[in-house]
Design a protein around this motif. Sequence first.
Motif, short mmCIF file in Angstrom:
data_model
loop_
_atom_site.label_atom_id
_atom_site.label_comp_id
_atom_site.label_asym_id
_atom_site.label_seq_id
_atom_site.Cartn_x
_atom_site.Cartn_y
_atom_site.Cartn_z
N LYS A 70 0.84 -1.19 0.00
CA LYS A 70 0.00 0.00 0.00
C LYS A 70 0.87 1.25 0.00
N GLY A 71 0.31 2.33 -0.49
CA GLY A 71 1.08 3.55 -0.58
C GLY A 71 1.66 3.98 0.76
N ALA A 72 2.96 4.24 0.78
CA ALA A 72 3.63 4.63 2.02
C ALA A 72 4.31 5.99 1.86
N LEU A 73 3.75 6.82 1.00
CA LEU A 73 4.26 8.19 0.83
C LEU A 73 3.07 9.12 0.77
N SER A 74 2.85 9.86 1.84
CA SER A 74 1.76 10.82 1.89
C SER A 74 2.36 12.20 1.63
N LEU A 75 2.62 12.48 0.34
CA LEU A 75 3.39 13.65 -0.07
C LEU A 75 2.63 14.94 0.18
N ARG A 76 3.31 15.91 0.82
CA ARG A 76 2.76 17.24 1.01
C ARG A 76 3.65 18.32 0.38
N ASP A 77 4.96 18.08 0.34
CA ASP A 77 5.86 19.10 -0.18
C ASP A 77 7.22 18.48 -0.43
N MET A 78 8.05 19.16 -1.26
CA MET A 78 9.41 18.72 -1.55
C MET A 78 10.31 19.94 -1.59
N ALA A 79 11.60 19.73 -1.33
CA ALA A 79 12.59 20.80 -1.44
C ALA A 79 13.93 20.19 -1.81
N VAL A 80 14.68 20.89 -2.66
CA VAL A 80 16.01 20.45 -3.05
C VAL A 80 17.04 21.34 -2.35
N SER A 81 18.06 20.75 -1.75
CA SER A 81 19.09 21.53 -1.07
C SER A 81 19.81 22.42 -2.09
N PRO A 82 20.35 23.57 -1.66
CA PRO A 82 20.99 24.49 -2.60
C PRO A 82 22.13 23.86 -3.41
N ASP A 83 22.81 22.87 -2.84
CA ASP A 83 23.88 22.22 -3.61
C ASP A 83 23.36 21.10 -4.50
N GLY A 84 22.07 20.82 -4.43
CA GLY A 84 21.45 19.82 -5.28
C GLY A 84 21.67 18.39 -4.83
N LYS A 85 22.32 18.17 -3.69
CA LYS A 85 22.67 16.80 -3.29
C LYS A 85 21.57 16.09 -2.50
N LYS A 86 20.66 16.86 -1.90
CA LYS A 86 19.62 16.25 -1.07
C LYS A 86 18.24 16.69 -1.53
N VAL A 87 17.27 15.83 -1.27
CA VAL A 87 15.86 16.16 -1.47
C VAL A 87 15.16 15.90 -0.14
#
Length: 579
Positions: A237-254
């Motif tokens: 079953k779906g295990a991601l209840s997405l509300r928002d996303m952000a990418v770190s300024p260096d692009g290495k993390k979400v």
Amino acid sequence: MNTAHRSRRLAATLLTAVLAGTGLTVAAAPAAHAATEAVAKLPISSYSAMAVDSVNERVYVADSNLSYYTNKGQVAVYDFRGVRLTTIITTEHVSGIALSADGGTLYTGERQYIRRYDTTTYQLVGSTVAYLDTCGRSLAFAGGALYHTTPYANSNSSASCAEAQTNLDSVDAANVLSRTGWNDYGKLQLEAGAGDRLVMGQPANAQAANPFLAVFDASGDTLVRTAGRRFADADGKGALSLRDMAVSPDGKKVAVADASAGTRLLNSDDLSDAATGYQPLPSGASASAVAFSGDGKYVARGASATGATPDLLLQPADPDDATAPLEFAFEGSLDGDWVAPRGLEWSADGSRLFAVTTNTAGNQYWLHIIQPPAVQYDTRFTGGLTHSPGQAVAGEPVSVRGKLEYDGPAPAEPLKVAATRTDAEGTHELGTVTVRSDGTFTVLDEPGLVGDATYTVSFLGDLTHRPATDVTHTVSVGKAPTSIALTAPEEASISAGGVEITGTFTAQGKALPERAVLKVERKDWLGSGVLSSVTVGADGTFTINDVPRTRWNTTYTVSWPGDDLHEASTAAATVYVRR
């Protein structure tokens, strides 16, 4: 947890204190750290997106208004102080918004169009016909193109839109629409990041048992997926209840605001879990938003919670940094009740966090402008302001000079001050200017009206410097000078054709709306009279031809009466006339 209530200005101290009646709780922090806040009640009853223009220091908040397909939309525009500057009314409901890389263009996602607005005039400058959207778009600017989602459902009800078939489309630099071919079910969300990255996330819905995240390379003509991950629990079953996303300024993390799992921290190259994640949100708080500061130092984690449970955490972006977060609990009619989904954005330099909060009914919204916790030093304008030239005239440059002093170490990036001019037509923004290493700065302007012009210079502060008290200076703006120069013969003869006088008319300041028309008078021993007027040529020259009526000295006087912005001028020449 030790807590302290606050009014509009937050100052966390080593000891807790209670200031009754405000409804916001702030966790105690070291005395050297502080946060200041301004709050604006938003003129909207639904919320779709926020965009921050750090170039022009503007915040755009869009009202989705999706309840009926003919609804108009609106985008409220604020400055970094929380003052509403204007409201852009769109012809159709507006959902996603995004800014061009240079901050010059605001894109709005509407039902049938992608509109473009100038961020200086707020005027519509172009439209691109888009595929029909019935549920609300998500927009992101990446790799020089605008990407937007197009969900379509037979009904715009929440249930239908949650399961809508959604396509990912783009508008390139030439404003040409194309369909990327990427699609899936649900109201897909977009987020742009460093290195021409585009992240797309799928909220859980009945058509997607295993919702996904995907990272794309948007640097080329077509999107290339570089990482993808589906999220499912042991039962599939779906295990991601997405509300928002952000990418770190260096692009290495979400970072992902997951209502079921808190704030997830992922590696952007393969979307695997980071070696160290963020600590859980407080018990009872459900993740709703996330954003990295532009300098990469901080992360803001928004949540929905009740009572005194924090709804917003500001903390170091490095999960290995154990510094305790500064916590905010919104729990009253002055602040909203929690952070809205996708309700967090930062200024590019990390000096401001913008948070949209909502009430429990989801029909009222507030904009919070928060300076993050940091060691902050005092700043001040010293010596007042001066201007040159001493006599300012309408339509010519004026330089307004001053000095900003600051305590503490020199800033990593030059400080900037903002300036306005207030005259009879209102207040005009002059933009920002850079403060030199010695603290001095110069504001250049060209006043367009005669009368008093009052200049106000502001410093809003940054991560390590508190705002300074505004400084003002009034300049008396006069009319621009004009001059007339004549070249006439010493003697002339009536029988030989009379008198020819040439001249030049010069007007400083703002260009005249039309060519000047000069009055010509002749005076001799018989009396005075007005001759035919003469129109000045495009190069400023003119010629007067006259046959005098009598002998002896004849004086020609040429004059211009002036206008609202220019002084009058006159010149005379005397010619001895023979038969």
